[in-house]
Design a protein around this motif. Structure first.
Motif, mmCIF file in Angstrom:
data_model
loop_
_atom_site.group_PDB
_atom_site.id
_atom_site.type_symbol
_atom_site.label_atom_id
_atom_site.label_comp_id
_atom_site.label_asym_id
_atom_site.label_seq_id
_atom_site.Cartn_x
_atom_site.Cartn_y
_atom_site.Cartn_z
ATOM 1 N N ARG A 1 0.858 -1.182 0.000
ATOM 2 C CA ARG A 1 0.000 0.000 0.000
ATOM 3 C C ARG A 1 0.896 1.233 0.000
ATOM 4 O O ARG A 1 1.755 1.390 0.870
ATOM 5 N N LEU A 2 0.668 2.125 -0.969
ATOM 6 C CA LEU A 2 1.547 3.278 -1.144
ATOM 7 C C LEU A 2 1.007 4.547 -0.499
ATOM 8 O O LEU A 2 1.770 5.469 -0.215
ATOM 9 N N GLY A 3 -0.299 4.597 -0.288
ATOM 10 C CA GLY A 3 -0.888 5.795 0.286
ATOM 11 C C GLY A 3 -2.166 6.177 -0.434
ATOM 12 O O GLY A 3 -2.731 5.385 -1.198
ATOM 13 N N VAL A 4 -2.617 7.381 -0.191
ATOM 14 C CA VAL A 4 -3.881 7.861 -0.749
ATOM 15 C C VAL A 4 -3.627 9.086 -1.617
ATOM 16 O O VAL A 4 -3.034 10.067 -1.157
ATOM 17 N N ILE A 5 -4.056 9.019 -2.868
ATOM 18 C CA ILE A 5 -4.009 10.181 -3.760
ATOM 19 C C ILE A 5 -5.326 10.932 -3.603
ATOM 20 O O ILE A 5 -6.403 10.349 -3.769
ATOM 21 N N ALA A 6 -5.240 12.198 -3.265
ATOM 22 C CA ALA A 6 -6.456 13.006 -3.128
ATOM 23 C C ALA A 6 -6.970 13.424 -4.503
ATOM 24 O O ALA A 6 -6.195 13.813 -5.379
ATOM 25 N N LEU A 7 -8.274 13.324 -4.684
ATOM 26 C CA LEU A 7 -8.936 13.807 -5.891
ATOM 27 C C LEU A 7 -9.794 15.009 -5.529
ATOM 28 O O LEU A 7 -10.447 15.025 -4.477
ATOM 29 N N GLY A 8 -9.796 16.016 -6.398
ATOM 30 C CA GLY A 8 -10.615 17.186 -6.152
ATOM 31 C C GLY A 8 -11.050 17.843 -7.443
ATOM 32 O O GLY A 8 -10.583 17.481 -8.528
ATOM 33 N N LEU A 9 -11.957 18.785 -7.336
ATOM 34 C CA LEU A 9 -12.437 19.529 -8.500
ATOM 35 C C LEU A 9 -11.441 20.627 -8.862
ATOM 36 O O LEU A 9 -10.967 21.365 -7.982
ATOM 37 N N HIS A 10 -11.134 20.725 -10.151
ATOM 38 C CA HIS A 10 -10.169 21.721 -10.640
ATOM 39 C C HIS A 10 -10.674 22.352 -11.930
ATOM 40 O O HIS A 10 -11.472 21.755 -12.663
ATOM 41 N N ALA A 11 -10.165 23.531 -12.196
ATOM 42 C CA ALA A 11 -10.477 24.226 -13.451
ATOM 43 C C ALA A 11 -9.295 25.101 -13.832
ATOM 44 O O ALA A 11 -8.462 25.466 -12.978
ATOM 45 N N HIS A 12 -9.220 25.444 -15.104
ATOM 46 C CA HIS A 12 -8.178 26.353 -15.582
ATOM 47 C C HIS A 12 -8.505 27.771 -15.117
ATOM 48 O O HIS A 12 -9.665 28.174 -15.021
ATOM 49 N N ARG A 13 -7.470 28.553 -14.826
ATOM 50 C CA ARG A 13 -7.667 29.931 -14.359
ATOM 51 C C ARG A 13 -8.485 30.749 -15.351
ATOM 52 O O ARG A 13 -9.310 31.585 -14.955
ATOM 53 N N HIS A 14 -8.252 30.538 -16.641
ATOM 54 C CA HIS A 14 -9.001 31.309 -17.645
ATOM 55 C C HIS A 14 -10.493 30.992 -17.581
ATOM 56 O O HIS A 14 -11.337 31.885 -17.744
ATOM 57 N N TYR A 15 -10.827 29.711 -17.361
ATOM 58 C CA TYR A 15 -12.244 29.354 -17.241
ATOM 59 C C TYR A 15 -12.863 30.063 -16.035
ATOM 60 O O TYR A 15 -13.960 30.634 -16.123
ATOM 61 N N LEU A 16 -12.167 30.046 -14.907
ATOM 62 C CA LEU A 16 -12.697 30.677 -13.697
ATOM 63 C C LEU A 16 -12.760 32.190 -13.834
ATOM 64 O O LEU A 16 -13.669 32.841 -13.280
ATOM 65 N N ASP A 17 -11.836 32.788 -14.597
ATOM 66 C CA ASP A 17 -11.902 34.229 -14.840
ATOM 67 C C ASP A 17 -13.174 34.584 -15.613
ATOM 68 O O ASP A 17 -13.782 35.641 -15.377
ATOM 69 N N ARG A 18 -13.574 33.713 -16.528
ATOM 70 C CA ARG A 18 -14.759 33.977 -17.352
ATOM 71 C C ARG A 18 -16.060 33.661 -16.623
ATOM 72 O O ARG A 18 -17.062 34.359 -16.799
ATOM 73 N N HIS A 19 -16.054 32.596 -15.815
ATOM 74 C CA HIS A 19 -17.314 32.085 -15.254
ATOM 75 C C HIS A 19 -17.416 32.226 -13.743
ATOM 76 O O HIS A 19 -18.477 31.947 -13.177
#
Length: 314
Positions: A161-179
């Motif tokens: 067992r190597l550990g836990v990879i965290a998953l999360g919601l992400h977006a590009h900065r340009h997308y977030l700048d627009r929306h």
């Protein structure tokens, strides 16, 4: 079955026809002529005493008998490939072939620098990298070493067992700048969300662990759907919308921003496994240890390989 046992060549041809769907396609895959493929199929049918294929407008269709034989032919193919890998280098040297299977994202985004550093130290080492989100059968020796995101349940495996990879919601900065940046999980209703097309058992388990965010991760809410994790990652990087990405992977890209980290924090347990008969095989052990070290560095948010390891061996 009467007469001598069929040769492996007949089973190899049979498996190629099953996979390719026609004599001509199987001939191209094996580098043989179509008449040779036809003779092999006829010879195997005579040897086993049953019809294996029927002709249709869509090519050759396997009979029920052929489908019954398929897993045994696949086991023969896997065993033959494993035999050749075992014979590819002496057991006391780090040389020869090791077959590794991993998910698409891990295989493309994490393992290449690990493999590069490993082969710089051991130039006679050959790595076969099978990228698939399906679970390859290590007991059947489809691969020597597997990176798994579920607990390996088969016996006769060496598992770490190597550990836990965290998953999360992400977006590009340009997308977030627009929306705009969503402040609550409900705000995703006003955003383009990237996700899967077909819900697999693994995705179902992930959604069950998402708590209040499960509704936002429903297929009907996605503006872009793909069953390829690499395609989803590329869409996030291109600014198509908000999607799930490995947290340590996104942290390497200054253009990717994590959003709603309090609401969506999904654990992805990571394991490394190999058949126990390979425990004392030096090249497999060296590859296993290098992959473990690289993946644990990735999980910890560091580069998979230390800078000093990236150059050629001294």
């Amino acid at each position: 079955m009467n007469g001598p046992d069929p040769s492996w060549d007949l089973y190899r041809t049979f498996l190629a026809v099953l996979r390719e769907g026609s004599l001509s396609a199987a001939a191209r895959a094996l580098g043989l002529t179509q008449p040779t493929i036809g003779r092999h199929v006829d010879a195997l049918e005579q040897a086993v005493g049953v019809q294996l294929f029927t002709r249709s407008l869509h090519g050759l269709q396997p009979t029920e008998a052929a489908l019954d034989l398929k897993p045994y032919a696949e086991t023969l193919a896997a065993t033959t490939a494993a035999l050749l890998r075992a014979a590819s280098g002496p057991g006391d040297r780090v040389a020869g072939v090791v077959r590794v299977t991993a998910s698409e994202v891990v295989g493309v985004e994490v393992l290449p620098p690990v493999v590069a550093a490993l082969q710089a130290r051991h130039p006679d080492l050959v790595i076969e990298l099978e990228l698939s989100n399906a679970l390859e059968d290590l007991l059947r020796r489809d691969a020597d070493i597997a990176v798994r995101m579920v607990v390996p349940t088969q016996d006769a495996l060496v598992v770490r067992r190597l550990g836990v990879i965290a998953l999360g919601l992400h977006a590009h900065r340009h997308y977030l700048d627009r929306h705009g940046i969503p402040a609550r999980i409900e705000d995703l209703a006003g955003h383009r969300v990237i996700g899967f097309d077909r819900e697999t058992p693994a995705i179902r388990r992930m959604r069950m662990g998402a708590g209040s965010a499960a509704g936002a991760l429903d297929r009907s809410r996605f503006a872009l759907r793909s069953d390829s994790d690499l395609a989803q990652l590329a869409a996030i990087r291109a600014g198509c919308g908000i999607g799930i990405c490995q947290v340590p992977l996104a942290a390497r890209d200054p253009w990717l921003v994590r959003v709603l980290d309090d609401a969506v924090d999904l654990p992805l347990e990571t394991f490394l496994a190999m058949h126990e008969t390979l425990r004392d095989n030096r090249r497999c052990r060296v590859v296993f240890d290098a992959l473990a070290q690289g993946l644990m560095r990735h999980i910890a948010g560091r580069a998979p390989v230390a800078v000093s390891e990236k150059g050629p061996a001294a």
